[in-house]
Design a protein around this motif. Sequence first.
Motif, PDB file in Angstrom:
ATOM      1  N   LYS A  83       1.155  -1.381  -0.014  1.00 15.30           N
ATOM      2  CA  LYS A  83       0.003  -0.255   0.178  1.00 15.30           C
ATOM      3  C   LYS A  83       1.353   0.996  -0.381  1.00 15.30           C
ATOM      4  O   LYS A  83       0.036   2.465  -0.273  1.00 15.30           O
ATOM      5  CB  LYS A  83      -0.960  -0.228   1.677  1.00 15.30           C
TER       6      LYS A  83
ATOM      7  N   GLY B 140      -5.083  -2.659   0.320  1.00 15.13           N
ATOM      8  CA  GLY B 140      -5.443  -3.704   1.277  1.00 15.13           C
ATOM      9  C   GLY B 140      -4.896  -5.477   1.230  1.00 15.13           C
ATOM     10  O   GLY B 140      -4.703  -5.540  -0.121  1.00 15.13           O
ATOM     11  N   SER B 141      -5.145  -5.829   2.078  1.00 17.69           N
ATOM     12  CA  SER B 141      -5.023  -7.405   2.592  1.00 17.69           C
ATOM     13  C   SER B 141      -3.688  -7.602   1.266  1.00 17.69           C
ATOM     14  O   SER B 141      -3.568  -8.411   0.215  1.00 17.69           O
ATOM     15  CB  SER B 141      -6.690  -7.831   1.040  1.00 17.69           C
TER      16      SER B 141
ATOM     17  N   GLU C  50      -0.902  -8.944   2.261  1.00 16.86           N
ATOM     18  CA  GLU C  50      -1.181 -10.588   3.221  1.00 16.86           C
ATOM     19  C   GLU C  50      -1.299 -11.888   1.486  1.00 16.86           C
ATOM     20  O   GLU C  50      -0.875 -12.428   1.430  1.00 16.86           O
ATOM     21  CB  GLU C  50      -1.039 -10.782   3.813  1.00 16.86           C
TER      22      GLU C  50
ATOM     23  N   MET D 110       2.348  -2.847   6.896  1.00 13.54           N
ATOM     24  CA  MET D 110       2.326  -2.791   8.623  1.00 13.54           C
ATOM     25  C   MET D 110       2.596  -4.256   9.394  1.00 13.54           C
ATOM     26  O   MET D 110       1.650  -4.540   8.840  1.00 13.54           O
ATOM     27  CB  MET D 110       1.450  -2.386   9.100  1.00 13.54           C
ATOM     28  N   VAL D 111       3.144  -3.849  10.630  1.00  8.29           N
ATOM     29  CA  VAL D 111       2.804  -5.443  11.324  1.00  8.29           C
ATOM     30  C   VAL D 111       2.787  -4.716  12.924  1.00  8.29           C
ATOM     31  O   VAL D 111       3.006  -3.807  13.464  1.00  8.29           O
ATOM     32  CB  VAL D 111       3.933  -6.478  11.673  1.00  8.29           C
TER      33      VAL D 111
ATOM     34  N   THR E 185      -1.931 -11.637  11.501  1.00  8.89           N
ATOM     35  CA  THR E 185      -2.051 -11.624   9.878  1.00  8.89           C
ATOM     36  C   THR E 185      -0.705 -12.616   9.174  1.00  8.89           C
ATOM     37  O   THR E 185      -0.694 -13.359   8.662  1.00  8.89           O
ATOM     38  CB  THR E 185      -2.383 -10.276   9.646  1.00  8.89           C
TER      39      THR E 185
END
Length: 212
Positions: free
Chosen positions: A116, A139-140, A142, A156-157, A162
Motif C-alpha cells: 500500500k 488492502g489485504s 498479505e 505494517m505489522v 495476520t
Amino acid sequence: MRDTLMVAMPKGRIYKQASQLFRDAGLPIPDDFDDSRKLIFDVPDAGMSFIMAKPVDVPTYVEYGVADIGVVGKDVLMEENKDVYELLDLGIAKCRMSVIGLPDWKPVIHPRVATKYPNVASQYFRERGQQVEVIKLNGSIELAPLVGLADRIVDMVETGATLRENGLVEMETMFDVTSRLIANRVSYRMKNEAIQALCDRLQQTLQRGARP
Ligand code: PRP
C-alpha cells in the motif's frame, strides 16, 4: 472572538486510541462522535471542531489548511510526503513497517513487491541498491505472496496475527511507526497559541503516562 481550531481525526483503528488520548488531555471529543456516521463535530465552547477523515487523507486536509492540525500514522506521513509540520509523537497505534515474505522465499533477480506504500517501498529498496518492481495494492496485502502476485510485500505489522495466520514471516523491519500530531504551516503561525497549548496538554498527558 477566537478562531475555531479544526482537527482532522483518522477513522478506523487509530481513532480509538487518539480520541482516548485527547480526552485524557481534557480535549473535548464528543462521545457521540465515536459511533456516529457524522463527519463533522463542532465543540463551540472549546473553540474546536473535529472532522473524521480516512487516515491516508489526513495530511491532505492539513496541507490545504482545511484542518489546522491532525492525527496521522508515521507510515502515512512518509508515504504521502505532504508539506506539513510534524509537531509531536503521540506514541499511540504502535506498529512497524516490514518486508514480509513466505518462509521458503528465494532471492530472484527482479522481485515483485506488493504494498500500500509504493513510495516508502521504492525508496527503501533504491537506497539498498536493490531493483524491484513495486505493485500498488489497496488492502489485504498479505494475499499477494500467497497467490503468486508478488515475491515479497511491504506492510505494517502490529500484533503479527495476520502474518501467522497466513504462514508469512517478517524478513526485515524497516522502521517503527506511531501516530503523530501534524499542523498546517500557516495555521501554526496564525493560531500558534491555540496549537501550542493543545500540543503542550497532549505532551503533559503523555509524560504523565495517562495513556490508552
Ligand atoms: C493492517 C496491515 C496488516 C495488518 C497487521 O491491515 O496492513 O494487514 O493490519 O496487523 P496485525 O499484525 O495485528 O495482524 P488492515 O487491517 O488495516 O487492513 P488491510 O488489509 O485492508 O490493509
